[in-house]
Design a protein around this motif. Sequence first.
Motif, PDB file in Angstrom:
ATOM      1  N   PRO A 193       0.914  -1.116   0.090  1.00  0.00           N
ATOM      2  CA  PRO A 193       0.239  -0.007  -0.050  1.00  0.00           C
ATOM      3  C   PRO A 193       0.875   1.285   0.011  1.00  0.00           C
ATOM      4  O   PRO A 193       0.512   2.360  -0.502  1.00  0.00           O
ATOM      5  CB  PRO A 193      -0.866  -0.113   1.367  1.00  0.00           C
ATOM      6  N   PHE A 198      -4.549   0.920  -4.377  1.00  0.00           N
ATOM      7  CA  PHE A 198      -5.355   0.608  -3.531  1.00  0.00           C
ATOM      8  C   PHE A 198      -6.677   1.855  -3.254  1.00  0.00           C
ATOM      9  O   PHE A 198      -7.726   1.463  -2.719  1.00  0.00           O
ATOM     10  CB  PHE A 198      -4.701   0.510  -2.236  1.00  0.00           C
ATOM     11  N   VAL A 221      -3.939   0.469   4.451  1.00  0.00           N
ATOM     12  CA  VAL A 221      -5.139   0.298   3.443  1.00  0.00           C
ATOM     13  C   VAL A 221      -6.076   1.195   3.913  1.00  0.00           C
ATOM     14  O   VAL A 221      -6.651   2.058   2.875  1.00  0.00           O
ATOM     15  CB  VAL A 221      -5.604  -1.147   3.209  1.00  0.00           C
TER      16      VAL A 221
END
Length: 235
Positions: free
Chosen positions: A152, A159, A187
Amino acid sequence: MNAIVISEQAANSDEKYAEELKNWLGSHQVLLADFFSSPGAWKTTLLKQLYSLMKKAGLSAGVLEADYDSSHAISALRDLGYPTVRMLTPDGVHLDARMVYEGLNGFESSLQDELDIVFLENNGSLSRPVSLKTGAHAEILVFSIPEGEDKPLKYPASFQRADLLVVSKSDAAEHFHFNMDRFLAAVRVLNPNLPIIRYSSKTGEGLQEIADWIEARQRRLTNEKDSNSKNSKTE
């Protein structure tokens, strides 16, 4: 098996065309689901396991397979029963909506009328430009545990753009010393409301949940089309 050769060209970031393609598919009640990932995330395995669940839900799905030079993945999907179109793409070329439309024309006309879902198995890369759109109604990021929990941070745009995150090879987290809490926290910073499903092709964890999510998106598309048709009749 139909095959479409995609010519090498600069990525087209025409968002208007992508939106038109999305609307055109929606008017035919066809959901385009774009599966993207790094290589080796087992997108093909996931699509193979989804086949029977889509049939059980009464949904007909076809596959657009973006492929550099191997027919292995598309052959496995075709053998299951998926209608398939192989898109032969030059190495390093990212798909855009115009290329996807070209690929869709590879389905036989009768199949176009019968499909409820088209699964786009995109090129294996998390580095495609943010502005590049395929016309998909749903962008599904398939991330595999062995890639590492720092992805991420390295590829935030992937993402951020996802509508669903599938964490593949979830049964291997312990073996790779993968810190799931740290990964999920990263995330959530990028995409706070992103649905996240842990998936294992070995144990079946998450498979039905993924199928249910896709079915719900397709049913919502159908309901929107029916609602728009009713509204147009009353005007």
